[in-house]
Design a protein around this motif. Sequence first.
Motif, PDB file in Angstrom:
ATOM      1  N   ILE A  39      58.304 125.047  -5.451  1.00 19.63           N
ATOM      2  CA  ILE A  39      56.869 124.952  -5.756  1.00 19.63           C
ATOM      3  C   ILE A  39      56.083 125.970  -4.945  1.00 19.63           C
ATOM      4  O   ILE A  39      55.245 126.701  -5.486  1.00 19.63           O
ATOM      5  CB  ILE A  39      56.355 123.515  -5.465  1.00 19.63           C
ATOM      6  N   PHE A  40      56.362 126.046  -3.646  1.00 19.09           N
ATOM      7  CA  PHE A  40      55.599 126.953  -2.778  1.00 19.09           C
ATOM      8  C   PHE A  40      55.767 128.413  -3.201  1.00 19.09           C
ATOM      9  O   PHE A  40      54.809 129.181  -3.187  1.00 19.09           O
ATOM     10  CB  PHE A  40      56.007 126.771  -1.313  1.00 19.09           C
ATOM     11  N   HIS A  41      56.975 128.789  -3.619  1.00 23.73           N
ATOM     12  CA  HIS A  41      57.198 130.172  -4.037  1.00 23.73           C
ATOM     13  C   HIS A  41      56.463 130.510  -5.334  1.00 23.73           C
ATOM     14  O   HIS A  41      56.238 131.688  -5.624  1.00 23.73           O
ATOM     15  CB  HIS A  41      58.695 130.463  -4.183  1.00 23.73           C
ATOM     16  N   GLN A  42      56.081 129.492  -6.084  1.00 22.11           N
ATOM     17  CA  GLN A  42      55.334 129.736  -7.319  1.00 22.11           C
ATOM     18  C   GLN A  42      53.829 129.810  -7.070  1.00 22.11           C
ATOM     19  O   GLN A  42      53.151 130.647  -7.654  1.00 22.11           O
ATOM     20  CB  GLN A  42      55.620 128.631  -8.350  1.00 22.11           C
ATOM     21  N   VAL A  43      53.301 128.918  -6.201  1.00 22.41           N
ATOM     22  CA  VAL A  43      51.844 128.826  -6.053  1.00 22.41           C
ATOM     23  C   VAL A  43      51.308 129.491  -4.780  1.00 22.41           C
ATOM     24  O   VAL A  43      50.124 129.800  -4.703  1.00 22.41           O
ATOM     25  CB  VAL A  43      51.357 127.355  -6.107  1.00 22.41           C
ATOM     26  N   HIS A  44      52.162 129.706  -3.776  1.00 26.05           N
ATOM     27  CA  HIS A  44      51.775 130.399  -2.533  1.00 26.05           C
ATOM     28  C   HIS A  44      50.575 129.756  -1.836  1.00 26.05           C
ATOM     29  O   HIS A  44      49.729 130.455  -1.284  1.00 26.05           O
ATOM     30  CB  HIS A  44      51.484 131.881  -2.793  1.00 26.05           C
ATOM     31  N   PHE A  53      54.059 118.764  -5.136  1.00 31.42           N
ATOM     32  CA  PHE A  53      55.286 118.105  -4.664  1.00 31.42           C
ATOM     33  C   PHE A  53      55.142 116.588  -4.786  1.00 31.42           C
ATOM     34  O   PHE A  53      56.017 115.910  -5.324  1.00 31.42           O
ATOM     35  CB  PHE A  53      55.562 118.508  -3.212  1.00 31.42           C
ATOM     36  N   GLN A  54      54.035 116.068  -4.289  1.00 31.11           N
ATOM     37  CA  GLN A  54      53.792 114.625  -4.357  1.00 31.11           C
ATOM     38  C   GLN A  54      53.751 114.170  -5.809  1.00 31.11           C
ATOM     39  O   GLN A  54      54.379 113.178  -6.185  1.00 31.11           O
ATOM     40  CB  GLN A  54      52.480 114.291  -3.674  1.00 31.11           C
ATOM     41  N   GLU A  55      53.017 114.895  -6.642  1.00 23.00           N
ATOM     42  CA  GLU A  55      52.881 114.518  -8.050  1.00 23.00           C
ATOM     43  C   GLU A  55      54.230 114.577  -8.770  1.00 23.00           C
ATOM     44  O   GLU A  55      54.504 113.766  -9.653  1.00 23.00           O
ATOM     45  CB  GLU A  55      51.868 115.447  -8.730  1.00 23.00           C
ATOM     46  N   THR A  56      55.079 115.522  -8.371  1.00 28.56           N
ATOM     47  CA  THR A  56      56.413 115.641  -8.976  1.00 28.56           C
ATOM     48  C   THR A  56      57.211 114.365  -8.771  1.00 28.56           C
ATOM     49  O   THR A  56      57.775 113.809  -9.719  1.00 28.56           O
ATOM     50  CB  THR A  56      57.177 116.839  -8.365  1.00 28.56           C
ATOM     51  N   PHE A  57      57.256 113.878  -7.543  1.00 33.23           N
ATOM     52  CA  PHE A  57      58.047 112.690  -7.272  1.00 33.23           C
ATOM     53  C   PHE A  57      57.393 111.424  -7.817  1.00 33.23           C
ATOM     54  O   PHE A  57      58.084 110.498  -8.246  1.00 33.23           O
ATOM     55  CB  PHE A  57      58.382 112.582  -5.784  1.00 33.23           C
ATOM     56  N   VAL A  58      56.068 111.381  -7.846  1.00 37.75           N
ATOM     57  CA  VAL A  58      55.389 110.238  -8.457  1.00 37.75           C
ATOM     58  C   VAL A  58      55.711 110.197  -9.952  1.00 37.75           C
ATOM     59  O   VAL A  58      56.010 109.142 -10.511  1.00 37.75           O
ATOM     60  CB  VAL A  58      53.860 110.310  -8.226  1.00 37.75           C
ATOM     61  N   LYS A  59      55.684 111.369 -10.595  1.00 31.15           N
ATOM     62  CA  LYS A  59      56.003 111.441 -12.028  1.00 31.15           C
ATOM     63  C   LYS A  59      57.467 111.073 -12.266  1.00 31.15           C
ATOM     64  O   LYS A  59      57.787 110.393 -13.248  1.00 31.15           O
ATOM     65  CB  LYS A  59      55.711 112.843 -12.559  1.00 31.15           C
ATOM     66  N   LEU A  86      54.346 120.902 -13.896  1.00 27.76           N
ATOM     67  CA  LEU A  86      53.121 120.640 -13.150  1.00 27.76           C
ATOM     68  C   LEU A  86      52.513 121.941 -12.616  1.00 27.76           C
ATOM     69  O   LEU A  86      51.290 122.086 -12.555  1.00 27.76           O
ATOM     70  CB  LEU A  86      53.396 119.662 -12.009  1.00 27.76           C
ATOM     71  N   ILE A  87      53.374 122.891 -12.242  1.00 21.81           N
ATOM     72  CA  ILE A  87      52.887 124.209 -11.794  1.00 21.81           C
ATOM     73  C   ILE A  87      52.183 124.919 -12.947  1.00 21.81           C
ATOM     74  O   ILE A  87      51.105 125.495 -12.778  1.00 21.81           O
ATOM     75  CB  ILE A  87      54.055 125.063 -11.241  1.00 21.81           C
ATOM     76  N   ILE A  88      52.789 124.867 -14.136  1.00 24.15           N
ATOM     77  CA  ILE A  88      52.167 125.486 -15.316  1.00 24.15           C
ATOM     78  C   ILE A  88      50.816 124.832 -15.586  1.00 24.15           C
ATOM     79  O   ILE A  88      49.815 125.526 -15.834  1.00 24.15           O
ATOM     80  CB  ILE A  88      53.094 125.365 -16.542  1.00 24.15           C
ATOM     81  N   ASP A  89      50.743 123.495 -15.511  1.00 24.97           N
ATOM     82  CA  ASP A  89      49.470 122.787 -15.705  1.00 24.97           C
ATOM     83  C   ASP A  89      48.434 123.256 -14.691  1.00 24.97           C
ATOM     84  O   ASP A  89      47.262 123.456 -15.025  1.00 24.97           O
ATOM     85  CB  ASP A  89      49.663 121.275 -15.578  1.00 24.97           C
TER      86      ASP A  89
END
Length: 196
Positions: A39-44, A53-59, A86-89
Amino acid sequence: MRNLKDLNDDLLVRLYVGGECKAFDTLIERYKNRVYTYIFHQVHDEFVSDDIFQETFVKAITTIQQGRYVENGKFLAWITRIAHNLIIDYFRQEKAENLQSCDSQDVNILNRKDLSEDTVEDNMVLMQIHADIRSLVQALPMSQREVLLMRYYKNMSFKEIADATNVSVNTALGRMRYAIINMRRLASENRVSLTV
């Protein structure tokens, strides 16, 4: 007592569905660094990465609890795909918020508030927003407030929060999710604006 760390992903998911929360904690522990790094490498951006990250695991938790997880032996690929979506969103939302046409002659794209210095009024509005946020946080149930304060004010990881509050990582994630939902609801009900 079996060692959950020795079990494969699909078995851990089945155990979690069967009510063993520590099985999902083991999955989080197993893949948290790889998912967060992706995730970090995508959004910096550290804060955006934390949120995604949080939303990923909640989903992931929600999907598994709804019985929509299909066992295919590729849990990491599945959870990374959730993060990717989620990154695309996030980028779609950013693009929509920042879209500005410069075709019009009366639009000066350099005349933007974010390129100027803060005014006294801006600082007063910011102080009011911070006061409103403190009020919203105080209105949360104690368990949600505790997780939110540890995460955002003490910069603790969800694993550290889980250890400090003596709950599973899954429970800590859930409490954070409900804290954010409740704060948004309270802000809406009280017509509190949290943006400058």
